[in-house]
Design an enzyme around this catalytic site. Structure first.
Site, PDB file in Angstrom:
ATOM      1  N   HIS A   5       0.829  -1.215   0.000  1.00 13.54           N
ATOM      2  CA  HIS A   5       0.000   0.000   0.000  1.00 13.54           C
ATOM      3  C   HIS A   5       0.863   1.264   0.000  1.00 13.54           C
ATOM      4  CE1 HIS A   5      -3.814  -2.176   0.614  1.00 13.54           C
ATOM      5  NE2 HIS A   5      -3.104  -2.971   1.402  1.00 13.54           N
ATOM      6  N   ASN A  55     -10.262  -2.905   2.305  1.00  9.02           N
ATOM      7  CA  ASN A  55      -9.930  -2.935   0.882  1.00  9.02           C
ATOM      8  C   ASN A  55     -11.194  -2.715   0.065  1.00  9.02           C
ATOM      9  OD1 ASN A  55      -7.149  -3.504   1.185  1.00  9.02           O
ATOM     10  ND2 ASN A  55      -7.547  -5.702   1.363  1.00  9.02           N
TER      11      ASN A  55
END
Length: 709
Positions: free
Chosen positions: A90, A163
């Site tokens: 990420h 997510n």
């Protein structure tokens, strides 16, 4: 500071939108840390004003530089240490400030205060991200997207770290390093960047059947969202809500975008990665700057404690979702993002999310992936943010006061008073003291869940079904979505060098999900299809999983390119812009160059982009106004024709008014609901609006394969 300098400051500094009432308690807290250099003297870090910032101190004009130059040394030393370790996963992300507003009082479910009062607003900071690539990778790669929300509640920070997909690749956190090592660029050559189309990833997932469901999502259109505002968000794990009476329910968290859930097409995503690698970041920023605020609703799937064993899957298994047909989503609030950060590094890069940041009323389950995340997030911040004081960084500080006996360590900002840094103590009156649990503003109390069992390393038998929900996802897709999944598997596996890996993925994974899926992929990647060894699941489709059923029903935030050249019909331009604006959509004038365009009525139009600089992949539709000279100029320029043909190939609406209708014939565009013709922009708009509401013209897709790239 002088009144003149104050005026300079307001005009020249800051990245905030104009005042639209978009402040909140967190932003007010951050004001104390904001620095604005407009009208100020240049100085060193210790406040000494600098007279010459152009030259190093030397012995003579052409002599050696002197070590005593503290200004140069400070500047270079700081520069040498500006970079911090990027996130392991990420790393590529974008963020914004906003608020969460509760729709109702949920005290019957949880004692969390931010959910206990209808209309209560809580500041939030939200970061969206890709997973595989580094900070400098492209936005539109095929990847999972992170969707992390930090709630600055009255009782402390609550982080919902999720997510845009409701499941994950692995069931147990002990496999997370293996998964990440496999999906990251291969260690011998650091290739590929921001992609899973390589041997080590497919080797791992083809040997790890529990990943089958998540890989299906990764190969779907969910992995190439058109914008962050068009993504759903999921908490992934099953969490627990606890009310003031100590009663618990299990919960799945959902974010539902008000703009609808929709995606790019694959060719478009690849082109955007080269032409505008910041596409998603730019869209989020620009939408907020112009006041078109992204918005989501928070939904909960609530499962009573005594019903957790009533499903044919385990609620603790993070590779499984709870179909909405079994447990409907209850919408309980909304989130609005209405302000961009002032500084990317200070806010977006330094924000530290952690699934263990919870408040009373929210608790964990025994999901083995969640349990590992509870360790990992704190551990990684110690390196990335240089020690345990990362919660003192302004973007991470809670709004409520916090007091404890944690002391010292790098970059400590708090000046603790008193002599006792331990508990219990009598020297400082025993403070700070524990807070008993209470319905409001009480101490955190872990839910009293009965636990028994022997110490062992073993997966529960209820975690063993790896293919039923992958099949559920496949059977829930429309024909177009299934075709995209087949194409994605085929593209990715075509990049895999080892034939044995391709064969294993097709014959040991896909064949156990659906024989037709396996056959279609096998034909594309040169694999001999094996005979099915086991009956494949035949689940009832879940309409909630198909993006075809998740559109917004309007055209708000859609972006239309208006192609113009000298001689364009100015009335068509203004009429279409006005019609789009009334619907909350936007349009930009795109011309052959940045030079002003002379309309046929003599008006001068200023282009907002060029055919090369703002290509069709940056828009949802293309409109060509009337005007004989303008239409002829576009038809005589290969760039203009390519602009239109590319938009058509990407299944977007293309509309033509007046003389521009000849361009549709010149390009031999077959008629479909997305090819909109009319005498004027007013005539064109209803059809264009209807086509935009459908997002893409899916029935066109098969025909576009004959169009050269």
């Amino acid at each position: 500071m002088s009144e003149q300098n104050n005026e300079q400051r307001s005009q020249a500094a800051g990245t905030d939108t104009v005042d639209r009432g978009n402040s909140n308690a967190k932003l007010e807290q951050l004001e104390a840390y904001r620095e604005d250099a407009t009208g100020e003297a240049l100085s060193t870090n210790t406040g000494t004003r600098i007279a010459d910032n152009q030259n190093t101190l030397k012995a003579g004009e052409r002599g050696p530089s002197l070590l005593e130059d503290f200004i140069m040394r400070e500047k270079i030393t700081h520069f040498d240490h500006e970079r911090i370790p990027e996130r392991v996963v990420h790393a590529r992300g974008s963020a914004a400030h906003g608020y969460f507003e509760a729709y109702e009082d949920l005290s019957d479910l949880t004692k969390a205060g931010f959910l206990a009062e209808a209309g209560k607003r809580t500041p939030v900071f939200v970061r969206f991200s890709t997973v595989q690539g580094p900070r400098g990778s492209a936005d539109t790669v095929r990847d999972v997207r992170g969707f992390a929300v930090k709630f600055y509640t009255d009782e402390g920070n609550f982080d919902l770290v999720g997510n845009n997909m409701p499941v994950f690749f692995i069931q147990d956190a002990i496999k997370f390093p293996d998964f990440v090592h496999a999906v990251k660029p291969e260690p011998h050559n650091e290739i590929p960047t921001g992609a899973s189309a390589h041997d080590t990833f497919w080797d791992f997932v083809s040997l790890t059947p529990e990943s089958a469901h998540m890989v299906m999502w990764l190969m779907s259109d969910r992995a190439i969202p058109i914008a962050y505002r068009n993504m759903q968000g999921f908490g992934v794990h099953t969490f627990r809500l606890v009310n003031a009476a100590g009663e618990s329910v299990l919960v799945k968290f959902h974010w539902r975008p008000k703009s609808g859930t929709c995606s790019l097409v694959w060719d478009e995503a690849q082109k955007l990665a080269g032409k505008d690698p910041d596409f998603n970041r730019r869209t989020l920023w620009e939408d907020i700057e112009k006041g078109d605020y992204p918005e989501w609703e928070l939904g909960l799937q609530v499962i009573p404690e005594n019903q957790q064993d009533s499903f044919d899957f385990d609620l603790l298994d993070p590779t499984k979702l709870v179909p909405e047909e079994l447990v409907p989503v209850r919408v309980v609030g909304r989130m609005v993002l209405n302000r961009n950060p002032d500084n990317f590094f200070a806010e977006t890069e330094q924000v530290a999310f952690h699934v263990g940041h919870v408040v009373p009323g929210i608790d964990f389950t025994n999901d083995p992936l969640l349990q590992g995340r509870l360790f990992s997030y704190t551990d990684t911040q110690l390196l990335r943010l240089s020690g345990p004081n990362f919660n003192e960084i302004p973007i991470n500080r809670p709004l409520c006061p916090f007091h404890n006996n944690q002391r010292d360590a790098p970059h400590r900002q708090t000046i603790n008073r008193g002599r006792a840094s331990y508990e219990p103590n009598s020297i400082d009156g025993g403070w700070p003291k524990e807070t008993p649990p209470a319905a409001r503003n009480g101490g955190f109390s872990t839910y009293h869940e009965p636990v028994s069992g022997s110490k062992l390393r073993k997966r529960a038998d209820s975690f063993a079904d790896h293919f039923s929900q992958a099949a559920l996802f496949w059977h829930s897709m429309s024909e177009a979505e299934q075709a995209h999944i087949v194409a994605a598997y085929s593209f990715e596996l075509s990049k895999v060098e080892r034939q044995s890996i391709r064969e294993r993925e097709v014959n040991q994974i896909l064949l156990n999900i659906d024989p037709q899926l396996a056959a279609r992929v096998a034909a594309n990647v040169g694999v001999q299809l094996a005979a099915p060894a086991n009956p494949t699941p035949q689940p009832k489709p879940s309409p909630a999983l198909s993006q075809m059923n998740l559109l917004s029903g309007d055209i708000r935030s859609r972006k239309v390119a208006i192609l113009i050249a000298d001689g364009v019909a100015e009335s068509d331009v203004s009429d279409l812009r006005d019609a789009l604006r009334q619907e909350g959509a936007d349009a930009k004038l795109i011309a052959p160059s940045a030079s002003p365009v002379q309309a046929e009525n003599g008006a001068e139009l200023s282009p907002e982009g060029t055919w090369d600089g703002l290509p069709s992949v940056a828009f949802d539709a293309v409109f060509v106004p009337g005007g004989a000279a303008s239409s002829q100029a576009i038809g005589a320029d290969g760039r203009g024709l390519h602009y239109l043909l590319e938009a058509y190939k990407h299944l977007k609406p293309v509309a033509f008014a007046g003389d521009a209708q000849a361009l549709a014939s010149q390009l031999s565009l077959p008629g479909d609901p997305g090819v909109v013709l009319g005498a004027t922009a007013t005539d064109v708009f209803p059809g264009l609006r209807q086509a935009l509401m459908q997002h893409r013209i899916w029935q066109r897709e098969a025909a576009t394969k004959a169009i050269p790239a």
